[in-house]
Design a protein around this motif. Sequence first.
Motif, PDB file in Angstrom:
ATOM      1  N   LYS A  95      20.689 -10.360  14.825  1.00 16.57           N
ATOM      2  CA  LYS A  95      21.232  -9.126  14.278  1.00 16.57           C
ATOM      3  C   LYS A  95      20.388  -8.679  13.091  1.00 16.57           C
ATOM      4  CE  LYS A  95      24.845  -9.019  17.017  1.00 16.57           C
ATOM      5  NZ  LYS A  95      25.073  -7.964  17.993  1.00 16.57           N
ATOM      6  N   LEU A  96      20.553  -7.400  12.763  1.00 11.96           N
ATOM      7  CA  LEU A  96      19.839  -6.869  11.610  1.00 11.96           C
ATOM      8  C   LEU A  96      20.429  -7.452  10.336  1.00 11.96           C
ATOM      9  CD1 LEU A  96      19.441  -3.088  12.529  1.00 11.96           C
ATOM     10  CD2 LEU A  96      17.776  -4.911  12.756  1.00 11.96           C
ATOM     11  N   ASN A  97      19.587  -7.942   9.474  1.00 10.07           N
ATOM     12  CA  ASN A  97      20.032  -8.495   8.197  1.00 10.07           C
ATOM     13  C   ASN A  97      19.472  -7.684   7.038  1.00 10.07           C
ATOM     14  OD1 ASN A  97      21.494 -10.739   9.291  1.00 10.07           O
ATOM     15  ND2 ASN A  97      19.535 -11.741   9.722  1.00 10.07           N
ATOM     16  N   TRP A  98      19.475  -6.365   7.192  1.00  8.99           N
ATOM     17  CA  TRP A  98      18.958  -5.505   6.141  1.00  8.99           C
ATOM     18  C   TRP A  98      19.912  -5.505   4.955  1.00  8.99           C
ATOM     19  CZ3 TRP A  98      17.303  -0.453   9.120  1.00  8.99           C
ATOM     20  CH2 TRP A  98      16.299  -0.782  10.033  1.00  8.99           C
ATOM     21  N   PRO A  99      19.363  -5.261   3.753  1.00  8.28           N
ATOM     22  CA  PRO A  99      20.246  -5.055   2.596  1.00  8.28           C
ATOM     23  C   PRO A  99      21.163  -3.849   2.833  1.00  8.28           C
ATOM     24  CG  PRO A  99      17.968  -5.398   1.915  1.00  8.28           C
ATOM     25  CD  PRO A  99      17.937  -5.252   3.397  1.00  8.28           C
TER      26      PRO A  99
END
Length: 603
Positions: free
Chosen positions: A9-13
């Motif tokens: 999954k995306l773990n962007w801030p």
Amino acid sequence: MTNRAESAKLNWPRWQQVLLIALLVVLIGNRLTAMVDMAAYRSGLLGQVALNSGRAIPDPNAPAGFGRMVEVDPNGPVAKAGIRNGDFVRTYLPYYYQIRPKVGDSTNFTLDRNGVRSEHQIVVEPLPIGHVQARNNGLRLANVLAVIISILVGCFILWRGWGNPAAMLLGMALAAIGRGGSNQPPWATDLGLAAPMWWLLIVFNALVVLLIPFAMRMFEQQAGSLPRWHWRLFTTWLVWCFVSLHIYGWDRFWLTYYLNWAGGAGYPSLLMSISIAVAIAYLVAGWRKGSAAERNRITLIVFALSAYLFATVLVSLDAMRTGTIVGGESSASLIYFNAAMQGVVAPGLLAYAVLRHKLFDLGFAVNRTLVFGSISLILLVGFALIEWAVDHLVPKSWHEASAFYSAGIAVGLFLLFHRIRDAVEHVIERLFFRSWHQNEAALKRLVAAAAHVEKPEALAGNFAAELGRFTGGADVALYARTAEENYADASGATIDADDPALAAMRAEQGAVVPVELGSSIEAALALPMMHQAALAGFVLLGPKPTGEDYRPDEIEVLGWATQQVGLDLQAIRVRELEQSVIKLEARNANLSDVLAQAAAIKA
């Protein structure tokens, strides 16, 4: 391509996610606003439709800022202003031709004929009843609505698959596919609004290239990582699309003809066609390396993207020929084809792949409730339209004469609706769910016969074989409680009684998915056999060979069947224990008689 393939999954801030959401809202909102506005305009919901009695198209031989007039209606306002086919014209403001015309407005034109320029004023007239343009407006309305459907499918995938990289790439690309008309909303009437709106409409087409990394990710799920040069080449193509479409937007807005060499009006469709074709190539390469279940999903995506590809290629060729996108009287058949491909075939295949074949782990299962809910909604809307037609077609004097008349119509429609709905549901069940019924009936038949099986080993074997047939060949293992307080199958493999999945089955007394509970059990579904609130045994089912998830109705009938067979197994064991007790009691009686006789002889 299921849960295991979509675990990343995306773990962007958080601030980056908010920024991305804001950008998508602006881009998709801009596109939907323009197309919904155009659809309402084409259908006449926003008042009188203007007569488009001539079109200005780009021409490299025209002076800068001028367009060449084509399809001038001899009886229209453009012809009344003295303009003929082939004349070069420039509106004031220069981008005015991009703004939606409004009946009663006037605009000034500069006419250039054989190098001689003159000023003209055109007053926009309403579309006459029965004019051929009315038919074309209907066709273009269908085309606009078809594109809206594609955008909504993309929005749905974005919403349900947020954080899933492949789902987000596909959703953004779908939201960019298609075109809803070049005219601006009526409130974008000055350069400060018209230019950004036009630029967003044009550059938004560049997001179609996101189909390429989507296809590359799908390929990597089948065959492993791609060499870096694939991704670098895509980055170069992405930059080229954004830069060239920015130039294209300027070119079309100001009629400077910088990109006329690249296809002119057909340039965005050309870029889309190349991007879709490359994506299809990666998907086909992944299909060759995938399993049977994964091939089913990829095949649907390839067919869906092929539908988009055919539509965009034809639009690009037509735009190069006519100088505008889906324009001209000869484009009627193209509009029909474009609407069918982009509004029915392609979104339908993608929706089927996402919902039915679980292209992504969206936490959504399609079942009878969704199908029949949609059918009921369609029928309800249909009867509402019938009631509206009756109210408007039947003379008002009939309504005013008696209140019983209106009540009778309402009751009749109500009764008729339920009869038709029941008939439609029956037909739908036989057409679409017949195999489901047959599969379920075969399982229930075995469960009914289970009470008449004498040996537990035979019943367990028959039930495991039937579950394998019911699931299409999934792995099946039946575990029973042992004297050592754990659970074992026929092969002797054991599972600890305190496993999280087993604890959940005791607590919930229903089917569980072991992987969701942190269990080490490698199974897609665990079905308990409860007896007096105790877990007497359970069945483990592996994933279906087709790659499909277990439907809610399947889980329900499998849970019921497992519980019933578990009770029958318990009954057989109790019966065996009773027979053993009877035999022991008989032996004890015999021994007692022998001992009594021995005592009597001794005495």
